[in-house]
Design a protein around this motif. Structure first.
Motif, PDB file in Angstrom:
ATOM      1  N   GLN A  49       0.810  -1.216   0.000  1.00 43.55           N
ATOM      2  CA  GLN A  49       0.000   0.000   0.000  1.00 43.55           C
ATOM      3  C   GLN A  49       0.845   1.268   0.000  1.00 43.55           C
ATOM      4  O   GLN A  49       0.458   2.278  -0.594  1.00 43.55           O
ATOM      5  CB  GLN A  49      -0.924   0.012   1.227  1.00 43.55           C
ATOM      6  CG  GLN A  49      -2.033  -1.026   1.197  1.00 43.55           C
ATOM      7  CD  GLN A  49      -3.142  -0.664   0.228  1.00 43.55           C
ATOM      8  OE1 GLN A  49      -3.344   0.501  -0.105  1.00 43.55           O
ATOM      9  NE2 GLN A  49      -3.861  -1.667  -0.248  1.00 43.55           N
ATOM     10  N   THR A  50       1.999   1.224   0.673  1.00 42.57           N
ATOM     11  CA  THR A  50       2.761   2.449   0.914  1.00 42.57           C
ATOM     12  C   THR A  50       4.094   2.527   0.178  1.00 42.57           C
ATOM     13  O   THR A  50       4.635   3.625   0.011  1.00 42.57           O
ATOM     14  CB  THR A  50       3.053   2.598   2.418  1.00 42.57           C
ATOM     15  OG1 THR A  50       3.932   1.543   2.841  1.00 42.57           O
ATOM     16  CG2 THR A  50       1.761   2.532   3.236  1.00 42.57           C
ATOM     17  N   GLY A  51       4.647   1.380  -0.215  1.00 42.02           N
ATOM     18  CA  GLY A  51       5.990   1.369  -0.788  1.00 42.02           C
ATOM     19  C   GLY A  51       7.076   1.414   0.265  1.00 42.02           C
ATOM     20  O   GLY A  51       8.269   1.360  -0.063  1.00 42.02           O
ATOM     21  N   LEU A  52       6.700   1.510   1.533  1.00 40.48           N
ATOM     22  CA  LEU A  52       7.668   1.547   2.629  1.00 40.48           C
ATOM     23  C   LEU A  52       8.026   0.132   3.065  1.00 40.48           C
ATOM     24  O   LEU A  52       7.165  -0.746   3.125  1.00 40.48           O
ATOM     25  CB  LEU A  52       7.095   2.312   3.826  1.00 40.48           C
ATOM     26  CG  LEU A  52       6.848   3.810   3.629  1.00 40.48           C
ATOM     27  CD1 LEU A  52       6.010   4.363   4.778  1.00 40.48           C
ATOM     28  CD2 LEU A  52       8.171   4.571   3.530  1.00 40.48           C
ATOM     29  N   ILE A 125      11.060   0.610   0.122  1.00 44.15           N
ATOM     30  CA  ILE A 125      11.567  -0.665  -0.392  1.00 44.15           C
ATOM     31  C   ILE A 125      12.592  -0.410  -1.492  1.00 44.15           C
ATOM     32  O   ILE A 125      13.659  -1.025  -1.527  1.00 44.15           O
ATOM     33  CB  ILE A 125      10.405  -1.524  -0.927  1.00 44.15           C
ATOM     34  CG1 ILE A 125       9.439  -1.872   0.211  1.00 44.15           C
ATOM     35  CG2 ILE A 125      10.930  -2.792  -1.591  1.00 44.15           C
ATOM     36  CD1 ILE A 125       8.141  -2.498  -0.259  1.00 44.15           C
ATOM     37  N   ASN A 126      12.265   0.514  -2.387  1.00 47.41           N
ATOM     38  CA  ASN A 126      13.152   0.857  -3.495  1.00 47.41           C
ATOM     39  C   ASN A 126      13.935   2.124  -3.180  1.00 47.41           C
ATOM     40  O   ASN A 126      13.397   3.057  -2.567  1.00 47.41           O
ATOM     41  CB  ASN A 126      12.344   1.059  -4.779  1.00 47.41           C
ATOM     42  CG  ASN A 126      11.615  -0.207  -5.204  1.00 47.41           C
ATOM     43  OD1 ASN A 126      12.175  -1.296  -5.138  1.00 47.41           O
ATOM     44  ND2 ASN A 126      10.363  -0.061  -5.623  1.00 47.41           N
ATOM     45  N   ASP A 127      15.175   2.164  -3.621  1.00 52.49           N
ATOM     46  CA  ASP A 127      16.009   3.342  -3.370  1.00 52.49           C
ATOM     47  C   ASP A 127      15.471   4.588  -4.059  1.00 52.49           C
ATOM     48  O   ASP A 127      15.755   5.712  -3.624  1.00 52.49           O
ATOM     49  CB  ASP A 127      17.445   3.085  -3.830  1.00 52.49           C
ATOM     50  CG  ASP A 127      18.203   2.181  -2.868  1.00 52.49           C
ATOM     51  OD1 ASP A 127      17.666   1.903  -1.769  1.00 52.49           O
ATOM     52  OD2 ASP A 127      19.319   1.750  -3.207  1.00 52.49           O
ATOM     53  N   THR A 128      14.725   4.386  -5.137  1.00 49.61           N
ATOM     54  CA  THR A 128      14.050   5.504  -5.795  1.00 49.61           C
ATOM     55  C   THR A 128      12.568   5.170  -5.888  1.00 49.61           C
ATOM     56  O   THR A 128      12.135   4.471  -6.811  1.00 49.61           O
ATOM     57  CB  THR A 128      14.620   5.769  -7.200  1.00 49.61           C
ATOM     58  OG1 THR A 128      16.029   6.013  -7.105  1.00 49.61           O
ATOM     59  CG2 THR A 128      13.947   6.982  -7.831  1.00 49.61           C
ATOM     60  N   PRO A 129      11.774   5.616  -4.925  1.00 43.08           N
ATOM     61  CA  PRO A 129      10.344   5.304  -4.939  1.00 43.08           C
ATOM     62  C   PRO A 129       9.635   6.042  -6.066  1.00 43.08           C
ATOM     63  O   PRO A 129      10.144   7.032  -6.599  1.00 43.08           O
ATOM     64  CB  PRO A 129       9.870   5.810  -3.572  1.00 43.08           C
ATOM     65  CG  PRO A 129      10.835   6.892  -3.218  1.00 43.08           C
ATOM     66  CD  PRO A 129      12.157   6.463  -3.782  1.00 43.08           C
ATOM     67  N   ARG A 130       8.468   5.551  -6.421  1.00 39.72           N
ATOM     68  CA  ARG A 130       7.665   6.242  -7.422  1.00 39.72           C
ATOM     69  C   ARG A 130       7.148   7.559  -6.840  1.00 39.72           C
ATOM     70  O   ARG A 130       6.897   7.655  -5.633  1.00 39.72           O
ATOM     71  CB  ARG A 130       6.485   5.371  -7.860  1.00 39.72           C
ATOM     72  CG  ARG A 130       6.885   4.045  -8.492  1.00 39.72           C
ATOM     73  CD  ARG A 130       5.693   3.395  -9.195  1.00 39.72           C
ATOM     74  NE  ARG A 130       4.540   3.272  -8.320  1.00 39.72           N
ATOM     75  CZ  ARG A 130       4.303   2.234  -7.525  1.00 39.72           C
ATOM     76  NH1 ARG A 130       5.167   1.213  -7.485  1.00 39.72           N
ATOM     77  NH2 ARG A 130       3.222   2.188  -6.765  1.00 39.72           N
TER      78      ARG A 130
END
Length: 362
Positions: A49-52, A125-130
């Motif tokens: 849900q959050t990308g965190l 989660i990703n070093d460059t989030p959307r």
């Protein structure tokens, strides 16, 4: 309905006392391993849900000497919950002793001090989030998902509902403008936005933050990361205490450049005007020399959103007008004292609203 999580039983939490204020540290992933999250949520769902990857927070509550009250008991007894959310390139530490002072003064609140939006101990989660994962609106949505996951809202386990006060600075101050209040009509709640980084009407700052955000993502920018650091501190506020400046440098050095760039970039692209008919739950505080948030453009925006003058306090100082330490202007010390008083008054106001809601219900 998920069961109530007894957070004080988590072995990974750190406990220490300071003048009768108990401070406990948590991470959502550790909580999920120990207990089922409320409403049948999972850490995987939170991440989707959050990308965190995780979410970190401190909880502070007052306990009289000799008492054995734990956090779970305090959750059911206090008047309300206060949520502190930091700004861009910050962490929960930028609030310094403010949550502690508030807990000592009021004694019937719990202060939750969060790391948000990819900074501190709440990484993406990703070093460059959307971009849509790290906008002010997404930040607020992640906090709302967390509230539900740990069963802080709705507080169905309490006979007397607590009040909710969201205190946000800069990026998180802007996030409060996008709080979804659907289902909150029977709650006592409020927002205190400090120097909100909301640039819907500020074309000049939109262009600046978009340009800098895009520039930081260029691979060659990594080579001058250390050179850029002092300019970041200067932008955020030269009047901040050494503790706050050092914390910003620490976060800047440990955070992936993609997160630093993307979160700055979306501040310049978040041009969607907040949609709300009632702004009466808000209080705003601004610094007259704030280089990150322009005073005049912010006042124009608040006027256009139909805020009233009594909701707005203008302070002498910069983006960190409430931070005081060696080298800070004396006005910052006075501002911090006034902010503490404002928050205490706001708590009293929300407590009265919560009591009135209970009276009306009965």
């Amino acid at each position: 309905m998920g069961r109530i999580i007894k957070q004080t039983q988590i072995k990974t939490a750190v406990h220490y006392a300071h003048e009768n204020v108990i401070i406990e540290n948590f991470q959502l992933s550790s909580l999920a391993k120990k207990y089922s999250l409320a409403n049948f949520a999972t850490i995987e769902e939170f991440r989707q849900q959050t990308g965190l990857a995780d979410l970190y927070w401190q909880a502070m509550y007052y306990r009289l000497p000799g008492q054995k009250k734990n956090l779970f008991q305090a959750l059911g007894e206090v008047d309300g919950y206060i949520f502190f959310m930091h700004g861009w390139d910050g962490s929960h530490r930028i609030w310094e002793k403010l949550p502690l002072q508030l807990t000592l003064k009021h004694k019937r609140v719990i202060c939750f001090n969060l790391d948000v939006n990819g900074f501190g101990s709440s990484p993406f989660i990703n070093d460059t989030p959307r971009p849509e994962q790290c906008s002010p609106a997404a930040l607020m949505a992640a906090v709302e998902y967390w509230l539900s996951a740990v069963n802080l809202w709705p507080a169905t386990y309490r006979r007397h509902k607590p009040f909710y006060l969201f205190v946000g600075h800069s990026m998180s101050g802007a996030a409060t403008f996008y709080k979804d209040v659907s289902g909150w009509q029977d709650e006592a709640y409020g927002f205190y936005a400090l120097a909100p980084a909301l640039f819907c009407n500020d074309i000049q700052r939109q262009a600046f933050y978009k340009t800098v955000g895009l520039g930081i993502r260029i691979p060659s920018f990594t080579a001058i990361k250390d050179v850029l650091a002092p300019h970041v501190i200067d932008l955020l506020g030269t009047g901040a205490s050494p503790v706050v400046k050092n914390e910003h440098l620490r976060i800047y050095n440990q955070t992936p450049f993609g997160v630093i760039a993307q979160t700055l970039y979306v501040l310049g692209t978040a041009t969607t005007w907040p949609q709300r008919n009632d702004w009466s739950h808000f209080r705003i505080a601004l610094g007259h020399r704030d280089r990150m948030v322009g005073l005049n453009s912010m006042l124009d925006l608040l006027e256009e959103l139909d805020f009233h003058s009594h909701q707005i306090r203008i302070n002498f100082g910069d983006h960190y007008f409430f931070s005081y330490g060696p080298g800070s202007p004396l006005s910052h010390k006075k501002n911090r004292q006034m902010l503490l008083k404002d928050l205490l008054d706001f708590c009293d106001e929300l407590t009265a609203k919560a009591n009135q809601l209970l009276f009306n219900k009965n």
